[in-house]
Design a protein around this motif. Structure first.
Motif, PDB file in Angstrom:
ATOM      1  N   ILE A  26       0.841  -1.199   0.000  1.00  0.00           N
ATOM      2  CA  ILE A  26       0.000   0.000   0.000  1.00  0.00           C
ATOM      3  C   ILE A  26       0.876   1.249   0.000  1.00  0.00           C
ATOM      4  O   ILE A  26       0.609   2.225  -0.718  1.00  0.00           O
ATOM      5  CB  ILE A  26      -0.954  -0.005   1.208  1.00  0.00           C
ATOM      6  N   LEU A  27       1.957   1.233   0.779  1.00  0.00           N
ATOM      7  CA  LEU A  27       2.883   2.367   0.788  1.00  0.00           C
ATOM      8  C   LEU A  27       3.583   2.512  -0.563  1.00  0.00           C
ATOM      9  O   LEU A  27       3.810   3.627  -1.036  1.00  0.00           O
ATOM     10  CB  LEU A  27       3.920   2.190   1.901  1.00  0.00           C
ATOM     11  N   ALA A  28       3.920   1.379  -1.185  1.00  0.00           N
ATOM     12  CA  ALA A  28       4.552   1.424  -2.509  1.00  0.00           C
ATOM     13  C   ALA A  28       3.597   2.018  -3.541  1.00  0.00           C
ATOM     14  O   ALA A  28       4.004   2.782  -4.423  1.00  0.00           O
ATOM     15  CB  ALA A  28       4.997   0.026  -2.935  1.00  0.00           C
ATOM     16  N   LEU A  29       2.316   1.683  -3.418  1.00  0.00           N
ATOM     17  CA  LEU A  29       1.321   2.210  -4.344  1.00  0.00           C
ATOM     18  C   LEU A  29       1.095   3.714  -4.140  1.00  0.00           C
ATOM     19  O   LEU A  29       0.679   4.412  -5.066  1.00  0.00           O
ATOM     20  CB  LEU A  29      -0.011   1.468  -4.162  1.00  0.00           C
ATOM     21  N   ALA A  30       1.379   4.190  -2.934  1.00  0.00           N
ATOM     22  CA  ALA A  30       1.176   5.610  -2.633  1.00  0.00           C
ATOM     23  C   ALA A  30       2.332   6.489  -3.109  1.00  0.00           C
ATOM     24  O   ALA A  30       2.239   7.711  -3.017  1.00  0.00           O
ATOM     25  CB  ALA A  30       0.978   5.797  -1.136  1.00  0.00           C
ATOM     26  N   THR A  31       3.413   5.890  -3.604  1.00  0.00           N
ATOM     27  CA  THR A  31       4.544   6.672  -4.099  1.00  0.00           C
ATOM     28  C   THR A  31       4.189   7.284  -5.459  1.00  0.00           C
ATOM     29  O   THR A  31       3.242   6.845  -6.128  1.00  0.00           O
ATOM     30  CB  THR A  31       5.796   5.780  -4.252  1.00  0.00           C
ATOM     31  N   PRO A  32       4.944   8.300  -5.896  1.00  0.00           N
ATOM     32  CA  PRO A  32       4.670   8.902  -7.207  1.00  0.00           C
ATOM     33  C   PRO A  32       4.718   7.892  -8.358  1.00  0.00           C
ATOM     34  O   PRO A  32       4.053   8.088  -9.376  1.00  0.00           O
ATOM     35  CB  PRO A  32       5.774   9.953  -7.349  1.00  0.00           C
ATOM     36  N   ARG A  33       5.510   6.826  -8.168  1.00  0.00           N
ATOM     37  CA  ARG A  33       5.595   5.782  -9.206  1.00  0.00           C
ATOM     38  C   ARG A  33       4.787   4.553  -8.798  1.00  0.00           C
ATOM     39  O   ARG A  33       5.195   3.423  -9.043  1.00  0.00           O
ATOM     40  CB  ARG A  33       7.054   5.403  -9.449  1.00  0.00           C
ATOM     41  N   GLU A 104       0.671   0.629  18.279  1.00  0.00           N
ATOM     42  CA  GLU A 104       1.516  -0.228  17.440  1.00  0.00           C
ATOM     43  C   GLU A 104       2.301   0.634  16.451  1.00  0.00           C
ATOM     44  O   GLU A 104       1.749   1.500  15.778  1.00  0.00           O
ATOM     45  CB  GLU A 104       0.645  -1.234  16.681  1.00  0.00           C
ATOM     46  N   GLN A 105       3.602   0.376  16.374  1.00  0.00           N
ATOM     47  CA  GLN A 105       4.465   1.150  15.490  1.00  0.00           C
ATOM     48  C   GLN A 105       4.991   0.282  14.362  1.00  0.00           C
ATOM     49  O   GLN A 105       5.375  -0.869  14.576  1.00  0.00           O
ATOM     50  CB  GLN A 105       5.638   1.747  16.266  1.00  0.00           C
ATOM     51  N   LEU A 106       5.006   0.834  13.161  1.00  0.00           N
ATOM     52  CA  LEU A 106       5.539   0.117  12.007  1.00  0.00           C
ATOM     53  C   LEU A 106       7.059   0.138  12.048  1.00  0.00           C
ATOM     54  O   LEU A 106       7.667   1.036  12.639  1.00  0.00           O
ATOM     55  CB  LEU A 106       5.043   0.765  10.712  1.00  0.00           C
ATOM     56  N   PRO A 107       7.711  -0.852  11.428  1.00  0.00           N
ATOM     57  CA  PRO A 107       9.176  -0.838  11.362  1.00  0.00           C
ATOM     58  C   PRO A 107       9.687   0.433  10.698  1.00  0.00           C
ATOM     59  O   PRO A 107       9.053   0.977   9.791  1.00  0.00           O
ATOM     60  CB  PRO A 107       9.483  -2.075  10.500  1.00  0.00           C
ATOM     61  N   LYS A 108      10.846   0.904  11.153  1.00  0.00           N
ATOM     62  CA  LYS A 108      11.381   2.171  10.641  1.00  0.00           C
ATOM     63  C   LYS A 108      11.687   2.128   9.151  1.00  0.00           C
ATOM     64  O   LYS A 108      11.605   3.150   8.467  1.00  0.00           O
ATOM     65  CB  LYS A 108      12.635   2.545  11.430  1.00  0.00           C
ATOM     66  N   TRP A 109      12.022   0.928   8.623  1.00  0.00           N
ATOM     67  CA  TRP A 109      12.381   0.846   7.210  1.00  0.00           C
ATOM     68  C   TRP A 109      11.196   1.183   6.295  1.00  0.00           C
ATOM     69  O   TRP A 109      11.389   1.557   5.148  1.00  0.00           O
ATOM     70  CB  TRP A 109      12.933  -0.527   6.855  1.00  0.00           C
ATOM     71  N   MET A 110       9.990   1.071   6.818  1.00  0.00           N
ATOM     72  CA  MET A 110       8.830   1.372   5.982  1.00  0.00           C
ATOM     73  C   MET A 110       8.761   2.849   5.599  1.00  0.00           C
ATOM     74  O   MET A 110       8.182   3.202   4.578  1.00  0.00           O
ATOM     75  CB  MET A 110       7.540   0.954   6.673  1.00  0.00           C
ATOM     76  N   ALA A 111       9.349   3.696   6.432  1.00  0.00           N
ATOM     77  CA  ALA A 111       9.340   5.130   6.128  1.00  0.00           C
ATOM     78  C   ALA A 111      10.176   5.460   4.899  1.00  0.00           C
ATOM     79  O   ALA A 111      10.027   6.534   4.313  1.00  0.00           O
ATOM     80  CB  ALA A 111       9.857   5.916   7.329  1.00  0.00           C
ATOM     81  N   ARG A 115      11.269   6.282  -1.059  1.00  0.00           N
ATOM     82  CA  ARG A 115      12.554   6.696  -1.635  1.00  0.00           C
ATOM     83  C   ARG A 115      13.289   5.542  -2.319  1.00  0.00           C
ATOM     84  O   ARG A 115      14.382   5.738  -2.855  1.00  0.00           O
ATOM     85  CB  ARG A 115      13.455   7.285  -0.547  1.00  0.00           C
ATOM     86  N   LEU A 116      12.723   4.364  -2.294  1.00  0.00           N
ATOM     87  CA  LEU A 116      13.389   3.198  -2.892  1.00  0.00           C
ATOM     88  C   LEU A 116      13.243   3.210  -4.413  1.00  0.00           C
ATOM     89  O   LEU A 116      12.157   3.471  -4.931  1.00  0.00           O
ATOM     90  CB  LEU A 116      12.796   1.901  -2.336  1.00  0.00           C
ATOM     91  N   PRO A 117      14.322   2.888  -5.138  1.00  0.00           N
ATOM     92  CA  PRO A 117      14.217   2.750  -6.595  1.00  0.00           C
ATOM     93  C   PRO A 117      13.446   1.478  -6.945  1.00  0.00           C
ATOM     94  O   PRO A 117      13.294   0.579  -6.100  1.00  0.00           O
ATOM     95  CB  PRO A 117      15.679   2.662  -7.052  1.00  0.00           C
ATOM     96  N   PRO A 118      12.967   1.361  -8.188  1.00  0.00           N
ATOM     97  CA  PRO A 118      12.134   0.208  -8.573  1.00  0.00           C
ATOM     98  C   PRO A 118      12.760  -1.158  -8.283  1.00  0.00           C
ATOM     99  O   PRO A 118      12.063  -2.066  -7.813  1.00  0.00           O
ATOM    100  CB  PRO A 118      11.933   0.423 -10.080  1.00  0.00           C
ATOM    101  N   LEU A 119      14.064  -1.321  -8.535  1.00  0.00           N
ATOM    102  CA  LEU A 119      14.681  -2.629  -8.309  1.00  0.00           C
ATOM    103  C   LEU A 119      14.664  -3.007  -6.829  1.00  0.00           C
ATOM    104  O   LEU A 119      14.523  -4.181  -6.485  1.00  0.00           O
ATOM    105  CB  LEU A 119      16.110  -2.650  -8.845  1.00  0.00           C
ATOM    106  N   LYS A 120      14.810  -2.024  -5.949  1.00  0.00           N
ATOM    107  CA  LYS A 120      14.768  -2.320  -4.522  1.00  0.00           C
ATOM    108  C   LYS A 120      13.344  -2.619  -4.070  1.00  0.00           C
ATOM    109  O   LYS A 120      13.143  -3.397  -3.129  1.00  0.00           O
ATOM    110  CB  LYS A 120      15.366  -1.156  -3.729  1.00  0.00           C
ATOM    111  N   ILE A 121      12.366  -2.016  -4.716  1.00  0.00           N
ATOM    112  CA  ILE A 121      10.975  -2.371  -4.428  1.00  0.00           C
ATOM    113  C   ILE A 121      10.738  -3.836  -4.794  1.00  0.00           C
ATOM    114  O   ILE A 121      10.082  -4.591  -4.052  1.00  0.00           O
ATOM    115  CB  ILE A 121      10.013  -1.458  -5.214  1.00  0.00           C
ATOM    116  N   LEU A 122      11.258  -4.245  -5.949  1.00  0.00           N
ATOM    117  CA  LEU A 122      11.158  -5.651  -6.360  1.00  0.00           C
ATOM    118  C   LEU A 122      11.820  -6.553  -5.332  1.00  0.00           C
ATOM    119  O   LEU A 122      11.261  -7.575  -4.923  1.00  0.00           O
ATOM    120  CB  LEU A 122      11.826  -5.833  -7.729  1.00  0.00           C
ATOM    121  N   GLY A 123      13.027  -6.167  -4.894  1.00  0.00           N
ATOM    122  CA  GLY A 123      13.737  -6.957  -3.894  1.00  0.00           C
ATOM    123  C   GLY A 123      13.019  -7.007  -2.568  1.00  0.00           C
ATOM    124  O   GLY A 123      13.026  -8.028  -1.870  1.00  0.00           O
TER     125      GLY A 123
END
Length: 225
Positions: A26-33, A104-111, A115-123
């Motif tokens: 859901i967070l990935a879908l909310a990015t500009p890409r 409840e707090q989400l993991p910090k990496w979710m923030a 800023r992740l590039p597409p290949l890191k989103i895939l990973g």
């Protein structure tokens, strides 16, 4: 083949109910890409499950079933170990649950997802499926169940495909909402994100316990035969 599908349905459902990966897509879908990042995350998720399951099928091979088409002893031992692992994780999750779900707090990496590039989103999608403390044991157990079913390799691949498809419903649902609901998707996905984030620990603890006990029972049943 039908009995093999039946054996993995519960495990696939357990993988599908994964609050943090659902929040992540859901967070990935909310990015500009979002139209690129969402499908890439889902692709990584599917590839991770398929690869881990395929590795387990290769490891099991024809040794997964005995001459009487009963699961081999190593399959029972594996399920016993995985079940114990999940129960222990369930106890740990339950102890760390917040008294107030809103805390409840989400993991910090979710923030950093935006800023992740597409290949890191895939990973990221791949890691959250194949290297997740709940999903990896369940996928390994599913692979062991399939290899122990005594069915030909093409049918094993077909059952694995069914497992991956059902196990991916949780992350594919937000993607479908995003692609087909237009402007309404933002509100729907926001509600899903908030619910999954606030109930993640409790949901995971219950799933760990239930699925862990199932695997323990399966393992004991196989070893007792």
């Amino acid at each position: 083949m039908g009995h093999a599908v039946g054996d993995v349905l519960g495990l696939a459902a357990g993988v599908a109910v994964s609050p943090l990966p659902i929040v992540a897509i859901i967070l990935a879908l909310a990015t500009p890409r979002g139209r690129l990042n969402g499908p890439l995350f889902a692709l990584g998720w599917v590839l991770g499950l398929a690869a881990l399951g395929a590795i387990m099928l290769a490891v099991g091979g024809s040794g997964g079933a005995s001459a009487h088409k009963q699961p081999a002893a190593w399959v029972g031992a594996l399920k016993l170990a995985l079940g114990l692992l999940l129960v222990l994780f369930g106890a740990r999750q339950w102890r760390r649950r917040p008294a107030d779900p809103s805390q409840e707090q989400l993991p910090k990496w979710m923030a950093a997802i935006d800023r992740l590039p597409p290949l890191k989103i895939l990973g990221l999608g791949l890691l959250l499926s194949a290297a997740n403390v709940k999903n990896a044991p369940l996928t390994i157990a599913a692979g062991a169940s399939i290899s122990s079913a005594g069915i030909p390799v093409p049918q094993q691949i077909g059952v694995l495909a069914v497992f991956v498809a059902i196990a991916s419903l949780g992350v594919l649902a937000p993607l479908g909402v995003y692609l087909f609901m237009g402007e309404r998707a933002k509100s729907v996905l926001g509600n899903w994100r908030d619910w999954a984030a606030s109930h993640n620990v409790v949901v995971m603890a219950v799933l760990f316990f239930v699925l862990g006990l199932k695997l323990l029972g399966d393992g004991i049943s196989i070893l007792a035969d």
